[in-house]
Design a protein around this motif. Structure first.
Motif, mmCIF file in Angstrom:
data_model
loop_
_atom_site.group_PDB
_atom_site.id
_atom_site.type_symbol
_atom_site.label_atom_id
_atom_site.label_comp_id
_atom_site.label_asym_id
_atom_site.label_seq_id
_atom_site.Cartn_x
_atom_site.Cartn_y
_atom_site.Cartn_z
ATOM 1 N N PRO A 94 0.841 -1.219 0.000
ATOM 2 C CA PRO A 94 0.000 0.000 0.000
ATOM 3 C C PRO A 94 0.863 1.251 0.000
ATOM 4 O O PRO A 94 1.832 1.355 0.746
ATOM 5 C CB PRO A 94 -0.802 -0.126 1.305
ATOM 6 N N ARG A 95 0.502 2.202 -0.855
ATOM 7 C CA ARG A 95 1.273 3.433 -0.953
ATOM 8 C C ARG A 95 0.399 4.521 -1.559
ATOM 9 O O ARG A 95 -0.645 4.253 -2.155
ATOM 10 C CB ARG A 95 2.501 3.244 -1.832
ATOM 11 N N SER A 96 0.829 5.740 -1.397
ATOM 12 C CA SER A 96 0.140 6.883 -1.992
ATOM 13 C C SER A 96 0.886 7.289 -3.255
ATOM 14 O O SER A 96 2.118 7.420 -3.252
ATOM 15 C CB SER A 96 0.082 8.057 -1.017
ATOM 16 N N TYR A 97 0.148 7.498 -4.339
ATOM 17 C CA TYR A 97 0.750 7.891 -5.603
ATOM 18 C C TYR A 97 0.741 9.406 -5.794
ATOM 19 O O TYR A 97 1.244 9.901 -6.794
ATOM 20 C CB TYR A 97 0.003 7.235 -6.768
ATOM 21 N N SER A 98 0.150 10.122 -4.868
ATOM 22 C CA SER A 98 0.037 11.576 -5.021
ATOM 23 C C SER A 98 1.406 12.251 -4.922
ATOM 24 O O SER A 98 2.322 11.741 -4.273
ATOM 25 C CB SER A 98 -0.894 12.143 -3.953
ATOM 26 N N PHE A 99 1.519 13.385 -5.575
ATOM 27 C CA PHE A 99 2.749 14.166 -5.494
ATOM 28 C C PHE A 99 2.391 15.643 -5.588
ATOM 29 O O PHE A 99 1.326 16.012 -6.082
ATOM 30 C CB PHE A 99 3.742 13.771 -6.595
ATOM 31 N N LYS A 100 3.272 16.472 -5.107
ATOM 32 C CA LYS A 100 3.009 17.909 -5.078
ATOM 33 C C LYS A 100 3.324 18.541 -6.430
ATOM 34 O O LYS A 100 4.212 18.095 -7.149
ATOM 35 C CB LYS A 100 3.845 18.576 -3.980
ATOM 36 N N LEU A 101 2.566 19.582 -6.728
ATOM 37 C CA LEU A 101 2.792 20.329 -7.958
ATOM 38 C C LEU A 101 2.644 21.811 -7.641
ATOM 39 O O LEU A 101 1.693 22.221 -6.965
ATOM 40 C CB LEU A 101 1.786 19.905 -9.026
ATOM 41 N N ASN A 102 3.572 22.602 -8.121
ATOM 42 C CA ASN A 102 3.552 24.035 -7.873
ATOM 43 C C ASN A 102 2.248 24.672 -8.375
ATOM 44 O O ASN A 102 1.759 24.350 -9.456
ATOM 45 C CB ASN A 102 4.755 24.666 -8.589
ATOM 46 N N LYS A 103 1.687 25.586 -7.585
ATOM 47 C CA LYS A 103 0.422 26.220 -7.951
ATOM 48 C C LYS A 103 0.516 26.971 -9.275
ATOM 49 O O LYS A 103 -0.431 26.989 -10.065
ATOM 50 C CB LYS A 103 -0.022 27.184 -6.846
#
Length: 209
Positions: A94-103
């Motif tokens: 189990p893991r999160s695939y989300s990542f941050k992206l600059n606004k």
């Protein structure tokens, strides 16, 4: 950039709105679009996949044969991944695939998506409308008038409207959102983007920051 305003019957009202060139007529940035779509799709993934590893398999832990002299490879527990019924080696966890992206990148991507649709003549400006009660047939009548039946359409409202939203919910190819909910993926995934007059100010305000 002036665009004619249509009514719910698909007829020209004789009025026009002026769309901001800073939002609907920029130089599209394909890489920003790619990153924003990638983030949107990554956020849709649940990441609940799991395979049992050797420590989680039920079975004996005894050494199944002596270390040397058999002429074959060394082997310990029957739960090893090399044996049938053993644990999965390097299996998914189990893991999160989300990542941050600059606004600023996300804002550029959405402006690029709107520009692409504007260049394709795939943006329709519709005067504001409302339903007295949620009825799918009322929304279907608008789709027929705008020649959007069997096409993917994205309706962008200026604010939440429960009657309009509920009227469209059963129609697979149509989606109703507010101006604050637009995303690059939803814009590009639709064949036609229908902007209500009240939504334009919110879109330009959010994307011109």
């Amino acid at each position: 950039m002036k665009v004619a305003v249509l009514d719910i019957n698909g007829k020209d009202t004789g009025r026009q709105v002026n769309l901001s060139k800073d939002v609907f007529a920029i130089e599209p940035n394909n890489h920003a679009v790619y990153l924003d779509v990638k983030q949107y799709l990554a956020n849709q993934r649940q990441g609940t996949h799991k395979a049992k590893e050797r420590a989680e398999i039920s079975g004996s832990t005894r050494k199944i044969k002596k270390q040397k002299g058999t002429g074959t490879a060394r082997a310990g527990s029957i739960k090893s991944g090399v044996f049938k019924g053993g644990g999965r080696m390097f299996g998914p966890r189990p893991r999160s695939y989300s990542f941050k992206l600059n606004k600023n990148v996300k804002r550029l991507a959405r402006k690029s998506a709107l520009t692409i649709k504007a260049n394709e003549k795939s943006i329709v400006i519709l005067e504001d409308f409302n339903f007295e009660s949620p009825k799918t047939k009322n929304f279907t009548a608008i789709l027929k008038a705008l020649d959007l039946v069997n096409k993917k359409s994205l309706f962008v409202l200026g604010g939440s409207n429960n009657n309009v939203y509920l009227s469209s919910r059963n129609l697979k190819g149509s989606e109703v959102i507010t101006s604050s909910e637009i995303s690059t993926y939803k814009i590009l995934n639709a064949n036609q983007v229908i902007l209500l007059e009240s939504a334009i100010e919110g879109i330009e305000s959010n994307l011109s920051k």
